[in-house]
Design a protein around this motif. Structure first.
Motif, PDB file in Angstrom:
ATOM      1  N   LEU A 146      46.341  39.431  33.914  1.00 26.37           N
ATOM      2  CA  LEU A 146      44.971  40.188  32.939  1.00 26.37           C
ATOM      3  C   LEU A 146      45.101  40.624  32.110  1.00 26.37           C
ATOM      4  N   ALA A 147      45.815  40.986  31.391  1.00 25.97           N
ATOM      5  CA  ALA A 147      44.875  40.609  29.503  1.00 25.97           C
ATOM      6  C   ALA A 147      44.978  39.727  29.169  1.00 25.97           C
ATOM      7  N   ALA A 148      44.624  37.741  30.157  1.00 23.96           N
ATOM      8  CA  ALA A 148      44.191  36.866  29.059  1.00 23.96           C
ATOM      9  C   ALA A 148      42.935  37.087  30.037  1.00 23.96           C
ATOM     10  N   ALA A 149      42.403  37.157  31.418  1.00 24.62           N
ATOM     11  CA  ALA A 149      41.419  37.904  31.442  1.00 24.62           C
ATOM     12  C   ALA A 149      40.221  38.831  30.955  1.00 24.62           C
ATOM     13  N   TRP A 150      40.759  39.268  30.644  1.00 25.05           N
ATOM     14  CA  TRP A 150      40.304  40.372  29.922  1.00 25.05           C
ATOM     15  C   TRP A 150      40.001  40.416  27.950  1.00 25.05           C
ATOM     16  N   MET A 151      40.867  38.843  28.019  1.00 24.86           N
ATOM     17  CA  MET A 151      40.314  38.310  26.365  1.00 24.86           C
ATOM     18  C   MET A 151      39.493  37.602  26.728  1.00 24.86           C
ATOM     19  N   LEU A 152      39.612  36.178  27.751  1.00 22.92           N
ATOM     20  CA  LEU A 152      38.446  35.626  28.291  1.00 22.92           C
ATOM     21  C   LEU A 152      37.560  35.792  28.432  1.00 22.92           C
ATOM     22  N   ASN A 153      37.746  37.210  28.708  1.00 23.02           N
ATOM     23  CA  ASN A 153      35.571  37.618  28.947  1.00 23.02           C
ATOM     24  C   ASN A 153      35.143  38.044  28.064  1.00 23.02           C
ATOM     25  N   ASP A 154      36.003  38.914  27.250  1.00 24.79           N
ATOM     26  CA  ASP A 154      35.431  39.197  25.441  1.00 24.79           C
ATOM     27  C   ASP A 154      34.935  38.033  24.914  1.00 24.79           C
TER      28      ASP A 154
END
Length: 380
Positions: A21-29
């Motif tokens: 979840l943290a990686a998806a959030w970071m990559l989306n940003d």
């Protein structure tokens, strides 16, 4: 599934989920920031070309659709640039611009598809000119994918490393449990001494204490069974010896002596029968077996049944004393157990009372309780 594997699976799954979840959030940003940067590059390039057009007064005389070198428009490689008039006439364009031209009727950003190729364009209006800069969507996605891979690989490697460390850490934390297991496996079958394991984490001390308490209870149970076996053997040996002796005497005698020996043998058999019943009752009590047979008796009925069974039926020396206001409410206790307990008291009183004296059984009631009182006149 082992405890170690189960803990690793659950903690690892939670760890992976949080990191995902943290990686998806970071990559989306990161993707949004990258797309914003690419859009800003289009804006900057369009403004730069607009500044160059002001220094090229002969641009309007260039034949329609004439191609200018990228160096002349000073745009980055891979970016398309188009200069057109307000009437839609293309005045100049870079060699990377599609033949059909870029849609430039409206200022600002827009997505368009030309010859099956997606473009992201920005149009800037400057005087009588429209300057349009554009990037291919496929190039943007390729750049996005490369950044995604570059950011994901270290995260994936770090995640695998964390899972390995988690596996090793859980294994190290379970070492005290393995020591307890090994200590129990090394013991002999009859060893019931408490376990002594040091050092031990505070979380496992209650488990060790409970284990030691269980061993102590088992030791007490085994000791009680040994005493019961010894007592039973002693209690059974006496009547059996007496029966055997009386039968031998009866075999060697005739008449009244023989009848008396047989009567004594019968008394010994009755005593043996009562002893076996007592042992069976004791086994049922210690084995937590149910005594509830569905029968309910009053206090008077329990007393009369106990007198009837006492002293092998020879109950002539027992006096039953009942009050006038004795309650007829059933006793809240299994009838068999109540009768057996009261019969034991009566047998004990008769055994220690001279043959010419009486034994009194009184039944008293107090509120919701009933009291059985046995009184003898034996020697103190």
């Amino acid at each position: 599934m082992s405890l170690r594997l189960r803990l690793t699976f659950k903690l690892g799954a939670a760890f992976v989920l949080i990191w995902a979840l943290a990686a998806a959030w970071m990559l989306n940003d990161l993707r949004n920031q990258m797309m914003f940067s690419l859009d800003q590059r289009l804006v900057a390039s369009a403004r730069m070309v607009a500044g160059l057009t002001e220094q090229m007064p002969g641009l309007a005389s260039v034949s329609g659709g004439a191609h200018l070198r990228t160096e002349q428009l000073n745009v980055p490689g891979g970016m398309a640039c188009q200069v057109s008039s307000l009437r839609g006439e293309i005045l100049a364009r870079s060699h990377t611009t599609p033949e059909e031209g870029l849609e430039s009727r409206k200022s600002g950003f827009r997505d368009q598809v030309i010859d099956g190729v997606g473009w992201r364009s920005f149009t800037l209006s400057r005087g009588d000119l429209l300057i349009t800069t554009a990037d291919r969507q496929v190039e943007r996605e390729a750049l996005n994918l490369s950044i995604l891979l570059a950011a994901s690989v270290p995260v994936g490697v770090a995640l695998l490393g964390c899972l390995c460390l988690l596996w090793l850490g859980i294994g190290q934390s379970l070492v005290p449990l393995n020591r307890m297991r090994d200590a129990l496996m090394r013991r002999s079958a009859d060893s019931l001494e408490p376990l002594q394991i040091h050092p031990l984490p505070s979380e496992l001390k209650p488990l060790l204490d409970t284990q030691n308490q269980l061993l102590q209870r088992i030791a007490k149970t085994i000791e009680r069974e040994r005493r019961l076996t010894g007592d039973a053997a002693h209690e059974l040996r006496s009547p059996l010896t007496a029966i055997k002796t009386h039968l031998q005497v009866a075999r060697m005698t005739e008449g009244a002596a023989r009848d008396q020996s047989l009567a004594h043998a019968e008394e010994g058999a009755d005593r043996l029968h009562r002893t076996l019943e007592q042992l069976l009752l004791l086994a049922r009590v210690e084995g937590n077996l149910s005594f509830d047979d569905g029968l309910h008796s009053t206090a008077e009925e329990v007393a009369r049944l106990a007198i009837q069974d006492a002293n092998a039926g020879d109950n002539r020396r027992i006096d039953l004393i009942l009050p006038d206001n004795l309650s007829a409410t059933p006793v809240e206790m299994p009838v068999g157990l109540a009768v057996a307990a009261l019969r034991n008291l009566l047998d004990n009183a008769l055994r220690h009372t001279p043959a010419d004296t009486r034994v009194e059984l009184s039944v008293l009631t107090a509120t919701d309780n009933v009291v059985f009182r046995v009184r003898d006149h034996g020697k103190q």
